[in-house]
Design an enzyme around this catalytic site. Structure first.
Site, PDB file in Angstrom:
ATOM      1  N   GLY A 197       4.765  -6.251   8.923  1.00 16.74           N
ATOM      2  CA  GLY A 197       3.718  -6.976   9.648  1.00 16.74           C
ATOM      3  C   GLY A 197       2.378  -6.268   9.739  1.00 16.74           C
ATOM      4  O   GLY A 197       1.611  -6.507  10.661  1.00 16.74           O
ATOM      5  N   GLY A 198       2.065  -5.398   8.764  1.00 12.42           N
ATOM      6  CA  GLY A 198       0.814  -4.636   8.833  1.00 12.42           C
ATOM      7  C   GLY A 198      -0.433  -5.506   8.892  1.00 12.42           C
ATOM      8  O   GLY A 198      -1.286  -5.331   9.757  1.00 12.42           O
ATOM      9  N   GLY A 199      -0.537  -6.470   7.985  1.00  9.86           N
ATOM     10  CA  GLY A 199      -1.712  -7.356   7.958  1.00  9.86           C
ATOM     11  C   GLY A 199      -1.827  -8.182   9.225  1.00  9.86           C
ATOM     12  O   GLY A 199      -2.920  -8.369   9.775  1.00  9.86           O
ATOM     13  N   SER A 200      -0.686  -8.656   9.726  1.00  8.64           N
ATOM     14  CA  SER A 200      -0.676  -9.453  10.956  1.00  8.64           C
ATOM     15  C   SER A 200      -1.089  -8.606  12.155  1.00  8.64           C
ATOM     16  O   SER A 200      -1.803  -9.061  13.053  1.00  8.64           O
ATOM     17  CB  SER A 200       0.717 -10.032  11.218  1.00  8.64           C
ATOM     18  OG  SER A 200       1.041 -10.964  10.218  1.00  8.64           O
ATOM     19  N   LYS A 204       5.789  -3.782  13.015  1.00  9.31           N
ATOM     20  CA  LYS A 204       6.903  -4.420  13.747  1.00  9.31           C
ATOM     21  C   LYS A 204       8.162  -4.357  12.909  1.00  9.31           C
ATOM     22  O   LYS A 204       8.114  -4.270  11.680  1.00  9.31           O
ATOM     23  CB  LYS A 204       6.557  -5.882  14.085  1.00  9.31           C
ATOM     24  CG  LYS A 204       6.332  -6.810  12.871  1.00  9.31           C
ATOM     25  CD  LYS A 204       7.589  -7.377  12.259  1.00  9.31           C
ATOM     26  CE  LYS A 204       7.312  -8.207  11.014  1.00  9.31           C
ATOM     27  NZ  LYS A 204       8.536  -8.522  10.247  1.00  9.31           N
ATOM     28  N   ASP A 264       3.342 -14.078  12.132  1.00 12.29           N
ATOM     29  CA  ASP A 264       3.649 -12.829  12.844  1.00 12.29           C
ATOM     30  C   ASP A 264       2.527 -12.387  13.790  1.00 12.29           C
ATOM     31  O   ASP A 264       2.722 -11.471  14.591  1.00 12.29           O
ATOM     32  CB  ASP A 264       3.922 -11.688  11.852  1.00 12.29           C
ATOM     33  CG  ASP A 264       5.360 -11.688  11.334  1.00 12.29           C
ATOM     34  OD1 ASP A 264       6.237 -12.251  12.024  1.00 12.29           O
ATOM     35  OD2 ASP A 264       5.586 -11.136  10.245  1.00 12.29           O
ATOM     36  N   ALA A 266       5.628  -5.066   3.078  1.00 15.14           N
ATOM     37  CA  ALA A 266       6.843  -4.289   3.336  1.00 15.14           C
ATOM     38  C   ALA A 266       7.784  -4.960   4.328  1.00 15.14           C
ATOM     39  O   ALA A 266       8.863  -4.466   4.595  1.00 15.14           O
ATOM     40  CB  ALA A 266       6.446  -2.913   3.875  1.00 15.14           C
ATOM     41  N   GLY A 267       7.356  -6.092   4.944  1.00 11.78           N
ATOM     42  CA  GLY A 267       8.170  -6.696   6.002  1.00 11.78           C
ATOM     43  C   GLY A 267       7.941  -6.032   7.345  1.00 11.78           C
ATOM     44  O   GLY A 267       8.720  -6.195   8.278  1.00 11.78           O
ATOM     45  N   PRO A 320       2.893   0.586   5.384  1.00 11.70           N
ATOM     46  CA  PRO A 320       3.009   0.136   3.990  1.00 11.70           C
ATOM     47  C   PRO A 320       2.700  -1.364   3.866  1.00 11.70           C
ATOM     48  O   PRO A 320       2.984  -2.141   4.780  1.00 11.70           O
ATOM     49  CB  PRO A 320       4.476   0.414   3.639  1.00 11.70           C
ATOM     50  CG  PRO A 320       4.953   1.392   4.644  1.00 11.70           C
ATOM     51  CD  PRO A 320       4.146   1.183   5.887  1.00 11.70           C
ATOM     52  N   VAL A 321       2.125  -1.736   2.724  1.00 12.71           N
ATOM     53  CA  VAL A 321       1.705  -3.122   2.484  1.00 12.71           C
ATOM     54  C   VAL A 321       2.861  -3.917   1.864  1.00 12.71           C
ATOM     55  O   VAL A 321       3.650  -3.368   1.095  1.00 12.71           O
ATOM     56  CB  VAL A 321       0.470  -3.129   1.545  1.00 12.71           C
ATOM     57  CG1 VAL A 321       0.041  -4.545   1.215  1.00 12.71           C
ATOM     58  CG2 VAL A 321      -0.682  -2.372   2.210  1.00 12.71           C
TER      59      VAL A 321
END
Length: 286
Positions: free
Chosen positions: A101-104, A10, A137, A98-99, A95-96
């Site tokens: 929202g990958g984990g979310s 996102k 997020d 990074a802003g 990318p981790v």
């Protein structure tokens, strides 16, 4: 039984925090959209195994209860008293820290996938409410469309599709701790961007207005920590983007172009300055 869920990254076209709640969490007013840079989450459930196992192809990510995808599976197991175990395998492209929202988004993918596999028949709205227990997020990522996001992250109002545009995404090497940035917000000094004007621009289908009114209240805070954000923004403008801004708490910067040829030029030009550069479009899971 198994399923593969797409988990898009996102970006925040506009990010404001009007005040802090008594529990310390920020109130949000944000315009967010999903982009077609995505992780892929393979979810398998079985009665033979009762635990939760998470594996990713990124060696440095936790695979225990610190992982948001693990938390999402645990939350549904607990809430609906489900005995079946879950095996989650995540192919990371986002990318981790990074802003983006990958984990979310991975957690939201687990909620959507298990909702199907366990036939829970939960509405998107209900899944989003459950998602808030995991991270602010996650509710947006359950929807993964262009939306106005308010409250602590749980009030998600889908908006019209964005006008045609391309995004160049550049992540500096540094990573950011979101809680650290949030602790540094000074509500007396914060500059509040014009969220309603960005929403109005989307309703009109006007890329010019969206670009004109975009803003991120956290950007000045993160730039103090990571000067490279400012440099990447300056380069993006020099190469011809219509607008450039940090996403989330950073450090990733995105630039908006109305024409693919211009976006391609910006992308190629940035590759020399930044290791992680992507050329993507907004996407909509629905």
């Amino acid at each position: 039984m198994d399923t593969i869920e797409k988990a898009p990254a996102k970006i925040n076209l506009c990010l404001d925090t009007p005040f802090r709640h008594l529990d310390g969490s920020p109130e949000w007013r944000m315009v967010m959209t999903s982009i077609d840079l995505a992780d892929y989450v393979h979810i398998e459930t079985s009665s033979v195994f009762t635990g939760i196992a998470v594996e990713t192809d990124a060696g440095f990510l936790p695979s225990d209860q610190r992982n948001l995808a693990y938390k999402a599976a645990k939350e549904l197991q607990k809430s609906f008293n489900i005995k079946n175990g879950v095996q989650i395998s995540i192919k990371k492209n986002i990318p981790v820290a990074a802003g983006l929202g990958g984990g979310s988004s991975d957690a939201a993918a687990v909620l959507r996938g298990l909702n199907k596999l366990w036939d829970l028949k939960l509405s998107t709205r209900k899944l989003a409410q459950i998602g808030l227990k995991i991270d602010s997020d996650v509710p947006f990522c359950v929807y993964s469309t262009t939306a106005l996001v308010e409250g602590k992250g749980e009030v998600v109002t889908p908006l019209d599709e964005l006008p045609p545009l391309w995004l160049v995404i550049a992540k500096p090497r540094a990573s950011v701790s979101t809680p650290t940035i949030l602790r540094k917000i000074s509500y007396e000094k914060i500059i509040h961007p014009e969220v309603d004007k960005v929403v109005a621009g989307i309703k009109k289908g006007s890329l010019t207005e969206i670009c004109k009114w975009m803003g991120n209240a956290l950007e000045p805070i993160t730039i103090k920590e990571i000067q490279e954000i400012k440099r990447i923004k300056q380069k993006m403008y020099a190469f011809g983007v219509e607008a450039a801004q940090m996403s989330g708490s950073g450090p990733t910067v995105f630039g908006i172009c109305s024409k693919y040829s211009r976006a391609q030029h910006v992308y190629n030009s940035l590759k020399g300055f930044c290791d992680e550069v992507y050329l993507v479009r907004p996407c909509n899971l629905n």
